[in-house]
Design a protein around this motif. Structure first.
Motif, mmCIF file in Angstrom:
data_model
loop_
_atom_site.group_PDB
_atom_site.id
_atom_site.type_symbol
_atom_site.label_atom_id
_atom_site.label_comp_id
_atom_site.label_asym_id
_atom_site.label_seq_id
_atom_site.Cartn_x
_atom_site.Cartn_y
_atom_site.Cartn_z
ATOM 1 N N ASP A 77 0.844 -1.190 0.000
ATOM 2 C CA ASP A 77 0.000 0.000 0.000
ATOM 3 C C ASP A 77 0.882 1.244 0.000
ATOM 4 O O ASP A 77 1.436 1.633 1.030
ATOM 5 N N LYS A 78 1.006 1.885 -1.159
ATOM 6 C CA LYS A 78 1.879 3.047 -1.278
ATOM 7 C C LYS A 78 1.318 4.280 -0.576
ATOM 8 O O LYS A 78 2.025 5.268 -0.400
ATOM 9 N N THR A 79 0.060 4.231 -0.182
ATOM 10 C CA THR A 79 -0.517 5.375 0.537
ATOM 11 C C THR A 79 -0.212 5.316 2.031
ATOM 12 O O THR A 79 -0.484 6.274 2.756
ATOM 13 N N PHE A 80 0.342 4.204 2.488
ATOM 14 C CA PHE A 80 0.647 4.072 3.919
ATOM 15 C C PHE A 80 1.726 5.088 4.288
ATOM 16 O O PHE A 80 2.734 5.225 3.583
ATOM 17 N N MET A 82 4.679 5.950 5.405
ATOM 18 C CA MET A 82 5.947 5.341 5.797
ATOM 19 C C MET A 82 7.031 5.804 4.827
ATOM 20 O O MET A 82 6.779 5.946 3.627
ATOM 21 N N LYS A 128 4.688 6.754 -1.385
ATOM 22 C CA LYS A 128 3.886 7.237 -2.505
ATOM 23 C C LYS A 128 4.734 7.932 -3.558
ATOM 24 O O LYS A 128 4.291 8.101 -4.701
#
Length: 240
Positions: A77-80, A82, A128
């Motif tokens: 999940d690139k929206t996380f 981190m 992201k």
């Protein structure tokens, strides 16, 4: 290292792999090939205990914290919220606990490993901001610092550019040369021939397993890809 004894695993009581008997020696490099939906990814999830056997068993000759697993990149999940550094440093969690407990030596290791995979200067970038190839490089960096004995790779080279594939394959060969056990789901037959000593051909059941030069042939591949491999929702529960 790994033994599958009459293993059947699946979903909603319908098997995606059934009655698998296979043994992987310590230090072996094994490619898993076969059509989509034939159970390749499910087999890795079974090793990780994400899926419980419907029948049979999986015997693992090492502790679970010595296994490193790379899921398909599409599962990240690139929206996380981190950073690249945090993603890579998560490979130390089983040793260090929370990321807040990392010391300067740990952070130096992470940054050095980022350099090795071609991500120098990107430690503070959010996920992201990374391309698909950069995400995959970061995931390989996480595997490197885990320093596991058994490495599981699920389609590690999908949707990334040729240069990235070449550089990541060098890391895979480094692990193999170091005596680690590497099991990888792959689609590119040429990659298999050039990099993996053993191959398992799956099509919901084991078609062939052995030295790549012996089992990766037209006969076995045609048998695998001509099988019916998508379980129907109304199919009978396996009782083979």
């Amino acid at each position: 290292m790994l033994t599958f004894n009459n293993l059947t695993i699946g979903y909603n009581k319908h098997p995606v792999i059934h009655h698998l008997n296979m043994h992987i020696e310590k230090g072996a490099s094994v490619a898993i090939v076969g059509p989509n939906g034939c159970g390749k990814s499910s087999l890795l999830k079974g090793i990780m205990s994400f899926i419980k056997p419907m029948e049979g068993s999986i015997s693992i000759g090492i502790e679970k914290n010595k296994i490193a697993y790379l899921p398909q990149s599409s599962t990240v999940d690139k929206t996380f919220p981190m950073t690249t550094l945090e993603l890579v440093a998560s490979g130390l969690l089983y040793k260090k606990g929370f990321l807040s407990s990392l010391n300067d030596e740990d952070l130096d290791l992470v940054n050095t490993t980022l350099d090795k995979v071609g991500l120098k200067g990107m430690a503070d970038e959010p996920l992201k901001a990374l391309s698909g190839g950069q995400i995959q490089r970061a995931l390989f960096a996480r595997l490197i610092i885990q320093d596991a004995d058994l490495i599981l790779l699920d389609e590690p080279f999908n949707a990334i550019d040729y240069k990235t594939i070449v550089e990541l394959l060098k890391i895979v060969r480094m692990w193999i040369d170091a005596g680690k056990t590497v099991v990888s789901v792959l689609h590119d037959i040429q990659q298999v021939r050039e990099n993996f000593v053993y191959t398992a051909v799956l099509s919901r059941e084991l078609v062939a397993y052995g030295l790549t030069k012996d089992v990766l042939n037209r006969e076995n591949l045609e048998k695998a890809f001509n099988n019916s491999f998508y379980p129907h929702k109304d199919a009978n529960i396996c009782n083979k």
